[in-house]
Structure formats: structure tokens, C-alpha cells
Design an enzyme around this catalytic site. Structure first.
Site, PDB file in Angstrom:
ATOM      1  N   SER A 152       2.688   8.941  -0.262  1.00  0.00           N
ATOM      2  CA  SER A 152       3.605   7.938   0.215  1.00  0.00           C
ATOM      3  C   SER A 152       4.987   8.271   0.169  1.00  0.00           C
ATOM      4  O   SER A 152       5.941   7.412   0.763  1.00  0.00           O
ATOM      5  CB  SER A 152       3.252   6.350  -0.565  1.00  0.00           C
ATOM      6  OG  SER A 152       3.442   7.004  -1.928  1.00  0.00           O
ATOM      7  N   ASP A 212       0.857  -1.350  -0.163  1.00  0.00           N
ATOM      8  CA  ASP A 212      -0.122   0.010  -0.215  1.00  0.00           C
ATOM      9  C   ASP A 212       0.819   1.231  -0.031  1.00  0.00           C
ATOM     10  O   ASP A 212       1.894   1.244  -0.634  1.00  0.00           O
ATOM     11  CB  ASP A 212      -0.975   0.055   1.032  1.00  0.00           C
ATOM     12  CG  ASP A 212      -0.138  -0.188   2.535  1.00  0.00           C
ATOM     13  OD1 ASP A 212       0.876   0.006   2.541  1.00  0.00           O
ATOM     14  OD2 ASP A 212      -0.999  -0.671   3.605  1.00  0.00           O
ATOM     15  N   SER A 213       0.455   2.280   0.680  1.00  0.00           N
ATOM     16  CA  SER A 213       1.053   3.668   0.694  1.00  0.00           C
ATOM     17  C   SER A 213       2.625   3.565   1.284  1.00  0.00           C
ATOM     18  O   SER A 213       3.338   4.447   0.783  1.00  0.00           O
ATOM     19  CB  SER A 213       0.386   4.701   1.155  1.00  0.00           C
ATOM     20  OG  SER A 213       0.084   4.328   2.746  1.00  0.00           O
ATOM     21  N   TYR A 214       2.880   2.486   2.069  1.00  0.00           N
ATOM     22  CA  TYR A 214       4.052   2.683   2.580  1.00  0.00           C
ATOM     23  C   TYR A 214       5.199   2.332   1.585  1.00  0.00           C
ATOM     24  O   TYR A 214       6.183   3.074   1.929  1.00  0.00           O
ATOM     25  CB  TYR A 214       3.977   1.453   3.522  1.00  0.00           C
ATOM     26  CG  TYR A 214       5.153   1.455   4.899  1.00  0.00           C
ATOM     27  CD1 TYR A 214       5.395   2.321   5.747  1.00  0.00           C
ATOM     28  CD2 TYR A 214       6.301   0.764   4.256  1.00  0.00           C
ATOM     29  CE1 TYR A 214       6.201   2.297   6.685  1.00  0.00           C
ATOM     30  CE2 TYR A 214       7.463   0.745   5.125  1.00  0.00           C
ATOM     31  CZ  TYR A 214       7.324   1.705   6.346  1.00  0.00           C
ATOM     32  OH  TYR A 214       8.434   1.804   7.145  1.00  0.00           O
TER      33      TYR A 214
END
Length: 302
Positions: free
Chosen positions: A64, A44-46
Site C-alpha cells: 500500500s 484498506d490497502s489504499y
């Protein structure tokens, strides 16, 4: 989580690792001794290096990315001797010779969000011809995903009992296992899997459930249930899949220790191998070590 920057940007300088509860300090010194391999990130955004930007009409910089323009996988890329930034796989015309980021902000494991992990893996499959099987097999595949699954579950089913929660966690873990196995079928063999953060402590969670400075413990409990199943799942895959090697980053405890004690901890907690060991581990050999439960990483509150 605004505090992540101070924590993660230090990874390229020093890794303090826990292997079966014993600390080992490793000097990463610009990837010395690391073979020429690639870094592929999913989730995901990580780990999103800008993919969401190119998949939507929103032209604002993706959240991110760090303020100075680097994503969370960059310190690890530097550690592996990759001097260029890992590019977003969904952006046309980028240099993917040393890997790519397939992670997309707001992605999930199960269907119901902007994109699933399965779709990211399928994108990798469509681009696989850009790399040799040998290069893929020796490269590192990093995965961090699941936040959206549990945020959405808790919001849509606030009164779910223990049985319903357990069923959802099992369903999520099984799909994650299928996706990792999918990558393995595409010749990936070295995986670094990041445990979920204490989701109830995220600013968005505290705001949603109006807990002030306190964490929303039902979400933390779901994260713990998810995390405690990651190691056994990977053990099972490794024993059935020749050459599959993995390490686990205990992100849950890393975040709690840093945020609750308000100190600049410089560590990367992994089991059972350090990232260096994972990369240089003899290619296609069975692992001699497996993940063992560490109760403090799945049950502690800091």
C-alpha cells in the site's frame, strides 16, 4: 492498480473540484489558511501506511506504500499543513500528534477478512485519549473501503441475481453507515468518503475472470450500486447528526478517465465541498449543502 501513483501524487499541488457540476480550481499551496488539525484515515490497502506489516509476520514492505515511501494520504496531509508522514496507528511508539492511519490492507466493511472497518474504529476509540475532542472534531477523517467485500462476494456467488446483489449492497452500506456513526459518536465530524473504483477493471479482476484488457462488468456494476448509495446515506447522517460535515471523492470516474484516455489528469472530484472548505467550515455548524446525484459518476463507462 499501478497507475494510481501518477494520479494521486498530484493532489497536493492542485485540486480541480466539481461542486454541483461546476469546476473550481483551488491552489493548495502548502495548506495556507488551514487550521492546525489532524488527518485520520481508515479502510484498506489504499490508505494503509504500514499497519498490515505490524499485524502479521510478513516483514516485506506493504504494497500500500508508494515506491518512494509515501502513502496515498500524504498529499492530503501536506495540503493540510502536516509536514510529517501520517503514521500507522498499529505500530508502537509512533508520533500521532497530527493523526494516524488505521487502514489495513485487505480490510472489509463486513466480517470475513483480515480486519473490518469496525475493528479499525474500535482501535481509534482505544487511542482517543491522545487527542482532545476539539482537535478530533476539527480534523479530517478519510475512508476508502469496500473493495474486498465485493471481490469476495462476486467470487463466492458468481451467479447472484439482481435481488441478491442489491441485498448485499444494502447490507454493506448499512454497516458503513454504522461505522461512520460510531466515529461521529467519538467526536469525529468532518468526513471525506471515497467512492469505489471500477473494481472490474482492476488487474486482479481481469486476471481472475480472464477478460484480457476488458473490464469485468458485473464487478463494475456492484461498485456503481454501492457508489450511488453513498451520497444519500451521508445526507441522512448529516441531517440527523448536528455538526457532521462530509465530502465525496468520485474515484470511480477519476480512474476511468485517467486509465482509458491515458492522460495525466490532475483533479480531485468531490461533492459538495472542497477539502479546504471542509476543514475550515465553521466547527459544529450544520451543512448548508448536501450531496446531489451526478449520474455520470455512478453510471458512466468513461
Amino acid at each position: 492498480m499501478s497507475g494510481n501513483c501518477n494520479l494521486v501524487t498530484l493532489l497536493g499541488a492542485l485540486l480541480v473540484l466539481t461542486i454541483f457540476h461546476n469546476q473550481v480550481i483551488v491552489d493548495t499551496n502548502r495548506g495556507e489558511g488551514i487550521p492546525v488539525v489532524g488527518l485520520f484515515t481508515f479502510g484498506d490497502s489504499y490508505f494503509d501506511a504500514g499497519n498490515k506489516l505490524f499485524l502479521t509476520e510478513n516483514q516485506n514492505p506493504p504494497q500500500s506504500k508508494w515506491p518512494y515511501g509515501k502513502s496515498r494520504d500524504d498529499p492530503n496531509a501536506e495540503f493540510m499543513g502536516i509536514t510529517k508522514e501520517i503514521p500507522p496507528a498499529f505500530k508502537p511508539g509512533v508520533d500521532i500528534s497530527r493523526g494516524a492511519s488505521f487502514a489495513v490492507a485487505d480490510a472489509s466493511i463486513l466480517p470475513g477478512t483480515f480486519m473490518t472497518l469496525t475493528q479499525q474504529v474500535d482501535k481509534f476509540r482505544s487511542m482517543k485519549s491522545n487527542w482532545t475532542d476539539d482537535f478530533i472534531g476539527k480534523s479530517l477523517f478519510m475512508i476508502y473501503i469496500g473493495t474486498e467485500d465485493y471481490l469476495n462476494f462476486t467470487k463466492s456467488k458468481p451467479n447472484a441475481d439482481a435481488s441478491a446483489q442489491q441485498a448485499f449492497v444494502i447490507s454493506t452500506i448499512n454497516q458503513l453507515k454504522n461505522d461512520i456513526n460510531f466515529l461521529y459518536s467519538l467526536k469525529a465530524s468532518k468526513f471525506a468518503i471515497q467512492l469505489l473504483a471500477p473494481l472490474g477493471c482492476l488487474p486482479i479482476s481481469r486476471q481472475e475472470y480472464k477478460t484480457g484488457s476488458e473490464c469485468h462488468e458485473p464487478l463494475n456494476n456492484l461498485a456503481k450500486q454501492h457508489n450511488e448509495k453513498i451520497g444519500p446515506m451521508l445526507n441522512d447522517l448529516a441531517k440527523k447528526s448536528p455538526g457532521l460535515q462530509f465530502t465525496i471523492f468520485d474515484f470511480y470516474n477519476a480512474v476511468l478517465r485517467w486509465t482509458r484516455r491515458n492522460l495525466n489528469y490532475r483533479f480531485y472530484v468531490v461533492q459538495p465541498m472542497t477539502l479546504r472548505e471542509l476543514i475550515v467550515y465553521p466547527f459544529n455548524e450544520p451543512m448548508r449543502e448536501y450531496w446531489q446525484p451526478n449520474n455520470s459518476s455512478i453510471t458512466t463507462d468513461g
